[in-house]
Design a protein around this motif. Sequence first.
Motif, PDB file in Angstrom:
ATOM      1  N   ASP A   1      52.332  50.254  66.375  1.00  0.00           N
ATOM      2  CA  ASP A   1      52.237  51.905  66.306  1.00  0.00           C
ATOM      3  C   ASP A   1      53.703  52.331  65.937  1.00  0.00           C
ATOM      4  OD1 ASP A   1      52.800  54.398  68.286  1.00  0.00           O
ATOM      5  OD2 ASP A   1      50.689  54.446  67.299  1.00  0.00           O
TER       6      ASP A   1
ATOM      7  N   GLU B   1      50.883  56.239  60.629  1.00  0.00           N
ATOM      8  CA  GLU B   1      50.675  56.008  61.740  1.00  0.00           C
ATOM      9  C   GLU B   1      51.261  54.578  62.280  1.00  0.00           C
ATOM     10  OE1 GLU B   1      48.430  56.618  59.648  1.00  0.00           O
ATOM     11  OE2 GLU B   1      47.948  58.816  60.060  1.00  0.00           O
ATOM     12  N   GLN B   2      51.979  53.941  61.591  1.00  0.00           N
ATOM     13  CA  GLN B   2      52.184  52.298  61.749  1.00  0.00           C
ATOM     14  C   GLN B   2      53.680  52.227  61.391  1.00  0.00           C
ATOM     15  OE1 GLN B   2      49.848  49.827  63.199  1.00  0.00           O
ATOM     16  NE2 GLN B   2      49.022  52.042  63.579  1.00  0.00           N
TER      17      GLN B   2
END
Length: 268
Positions: free
Chosen positions: A245, A155-156
């Motif tokens: 993000d 997710e990062q």
Amino acid sequence: MCEAEVSTMAHPEKRTPAEDQSTGVAGDFSSSSSVQENSGNPAHFQGKLNSADLLSNSLADLAEQVRQAAAESDTAERTSVSRALDAGQMLVTAKVACEHGQWLPFLSRANIHERRARRLMQLARSGLNSDIVSDLGGIGAALAFTSKWQLPSFEQSLFIYDPEDGETSVGRGVGYVWEDHQHRGYYHIGMIVTGDDGEEECIASRRPMLPFVEVDGDRPINILVHFLTRRFTLPIADWRFGSVDRQIPMVVLAPFVNGNTFREGATA
């Protein structure tokens, strides 16, 4: 290496680090007689010229000695780092080969403390080559670097930034690493660089890459760090890490994408 093409991602501006500059040091070598006002005597004036020539030659010789000493020091340091990497890789091999109860006797026979063995193996497994280890400031600094270099979660995106700019997602001098959405365990890289024409452009990996690659059975290469250090103008010792993000690279890098954006991930 995966064949999937890299998504069109944008990368933040990259700042060009200032070039090294040599600083001349002017010493005052005047004697009590040399500070006296020139009497106008031609012989006296010629003597001052000869002294200046001798001083210049002396400094030139000293500069050459410094150059040779510095070069020998650099060579010795890189040789030392290379041998440490070799030792670490051999320890990794030995650790796998040792049966239960054999590891400590092996280290005793090798006359190496267990803690040092762990550090050398950590260095070998990092995939950093001797040049990068030296650029980081040696083995201790390289181990500190590897403890901070952590691949991002799905997710990062890993964010590399210049400490002079602070940890901002759009600051100059940044690079991004993020995991491919289709091929887990493979990563993309993007960065902003200034081209020969002075224009800023995005450079990104053409295909997602495995973080580590074994080359002809030798110690591993950290492909991601290798790709960044070959094209990133921010010195590796100045890298700072954060996370954002995974969508941020697309937002930041997209305006800089052009026909030269995507590059192969070199393995050597």
